[in-house]
Scaffold this motif. Structure first.
Motif, mmCIF file in Angstrom:
data_model
loop_
_atom_site.group_PDB
_atom_site.id
_atom_site.type_symbol
_atom_site.label_atom_id
_atom_site.label_comp_id
_atom_site.label_asym_id
_atom_site.label_seq_id
_atom_site.Cartn_x
_atom_site.Cartn_y
_atom_site.Cartn_z
ATOM 1 N N MET A 34 0.732 -1.271 0.298
ATOM 2 C CA MET A 34 0.512 0.214 0.021
ATOM 3 C C MET A 34 0.358 1.242 -0.221
ATOM 4 O O MET A 34 2.484 1.524 0.560
ATOM 5 N N GLY A 35 0.353 2.381 -0.464
ATOM 6 C CA GLY A 35 1.073 3.017 -0.703
ATOM 7 C C GLY A 35 0.312 4.655 -0.588
ATOM 8 O O GLY A 35 -1.093 4.598 -0.548
ATOM 9 N N LYS A 36 0.508 5.949 0.198
ATOM 10 C CA LYS A 36 -0.677 7.167 0.516
ATOM 11 C C LYS A 36 0.359 8.438 0.135
ATOM 12 O O LYS A 36 1.769 8.150 0.289
ATOM 13 N N ARG A 41 2.014 10.650 -7.577
ATOM 14 C CA ARG A 41 3.627 10.169 -7.691
ATOM 15 C C ARG A 41 3.913 10.607 -6.727
ATOM 16 O O ARG A 41 4.570 9.436 -6.292
ATOM 17 N N GLU A 42 3.572 10.360 -5.911
ATOM 18 C CA GLU A 42 4.140 9.942 -3.802
ATOM 19 C C GLU A 42 3.201 8.875 -3.098
ATOM 20 O O GLU A 42 3.932 8.406 -3.126
ATOM 21 N N ALA A 43 2.154 8.635 -3.518
ATOM 22 C CA ALA A 43 1.675 6.784 -3.623
ATOM 23 C C ALA A 43 2.388 6.106 -3.942
ATOM 24 O O ALA A 43 2.294 4.964 -3.708
ATOM 25 N N TYR A 44 2.365 6.592 -5.493
ATOM 26 C CA TYR A 44 2.990 5.278 -5.912
ATOM 27 C C TYR A 44 4.656 5.256 -5.461
ATOM 28 O O TYR A 44 5.505 3.944 -5.640
ATOM 29 N N ASP A 77 -7.823 5.053 -3.670
ATOM 30 C CA ASP A 77 -8.743 5.640 -3.316
ATOM 31 C C ASP A 77 -8.210 6.875 -2.979
ATOM 32 O O ASP A 77 -7.166 7.653 -2.707
ATOM 33 N N THR A 78 -9.508 7.834 -3.325
ATOM 34 C CA THR A 78 -8.962 9.759 -3.288
ATOM 35 C C THR A 78 -9.676 9.692 -2.116
ATOM 36 O O THR A 78 -11.138 9.784 -2.290
ATOM 37 N N TYR A 79 -9.191 10.701 -0.488
ATOM 38 C CA TYR A 79 -9.822 11.440 0.038
ATOM 39 C C TYR A 79 -9.613 12.266 -0.285
ATOM 40 O O TYR A 79 -8.881 12.947 -0.523
ATOM 41 N N LEU A 80 -10.587 13.483 0.267
ATOM 42 C CA LEU A 80 -10.981 14.779 0.422
ATOM 43 C C LEU A 80 -11.589 15.331 1.896
ATOM 44 O O LEU A 80 -12.344 14.583 2.340
ATOM 45 N N ASN A 81 -10.864 15.837 2.154
ATOM 46 C CA ASN A 81 -10.747 16.607 3.636
ATOM 47 C C ASN A 81 -10.782 18.003 3.287
ATOM 48 O O ASN A 81 -10.249 18.860 2.908
ATOM 49 N N SER A 82 -12.422 18.911 3.549
ATOM 50 C CA SER A 82 -12.080 20.149 3.758
ATOM 51 C C SER A 82 -12.282 20.791 4.881
ATOM 52 O O SER A 82 -12.818 19.862 6.284
ATOM 53 N N LYS A 83 -11.647 21.514 5.578
ATOM 54 C CA LYS A 83 -10.919 22.435 6.700
ATOM 55 C C LYS A 83 -11.063 23.693 6.581
ATOM 56 O O LYS A 83 -10.818 24.254 5.372
ATOM 57 N N ARG A 84 -11.296 24.527 7.284
ATOM 58 C CA ARG A 84 -11.274 26.318 7.659
ATOM 59 C C ARG A 84 -10.356 26.317 8.530
ATOM 60 O O ARG A 84 -9.536 25.760 9.639
ATOM 61 N N LEU A 85 -9.340 27.241 8.623
ATOM 62 C CA LEU A 85 -8.569 27.922 8.860
ATOM 63 C C LEU A 85 -9.528 28.830 10.184
ATOM 64 O O LEU A 85 -9.904 29.528 9.958
ATOM 65 N N LYS A 94 -8.194 19.175 1.141
ATOM 66 C CA LYS A 94 -6.640 18.576 0.753
ATOM 67 C C LYS A 94 -7.533 17.810 0.275
ATOM 68 O O LYS A 94 -8.181 16.636 0.851
ATOM 69 N N ILE A 95 -6.729 16.979 -0.572
ATOM 70 C CA ILE A 95 -7.204 15.642 -0.874
ATOM 71 C C ILE A 95 -5.617 14.845 -0.737
ATOM 72 O O ILE A 95 -4.104 14.981 -0.988
#
Length: 113
Positions: A34-36, A41-44, A77-85, A94-95
């Motif tokens: 597994m790669g994250k 490119r970073e995942a591979y 898999d692709t994960y989308l994370n929404s944040k607020r400052l 952030k993906i």
């Protein structure tokens, strides 16, 4: 003329090495990793780093050459994370990417007893 003679000597030397009994072993294995990462490119890169570590553990010898023969994607898999400052200001997304790969490798190694 000297260059031609050097080439012929090298070819003869290689033939002598192949006639002797070799201590180099060749083996194929199937490794699931597994790669994250923040992009594909970073995942591979992470997945192939994991593959190298798993191969060194599996063969447990002095590896001369490690060659991936086939790479099969099991999960992507692709994960989308929404944040607020500070909870209210400047929303950003952030993906993250995660891969699961089955890699068939050929390892050339010297067996150390």
């Amino acid at each position: 003329m000297n260059k031609i003679m050097k080439i012929n000597v090298e070819k003869q030397h290689l033939n002598v090495e192949h006639n002797e009994q070799s201590i180099l072993k060749i083996e194929e294995a199937e490794i699931i990793v597994m790669g994250k990462g923040n992009n594909m490119r970073e995942a591979y890169n992470a997945a192939f780093d994991e593959m190298k570590k798993a191969a060194y553990k599996k063969f447990n010898n002095f590896i001369i050459h490690l060659e991936p023969l086939n790479v099969i994607s099991i999960a992507d898999d692709t994960y989308l994370n929404s944040k607020r400052l500070l909870g209210v200001f400047l929303p950003y997304k952030k993906i993250k990417y995660q891969l699961k790969l089955k890699i068939i490798v050929r390892a050339k190694y010297i067996e150390i007893v």
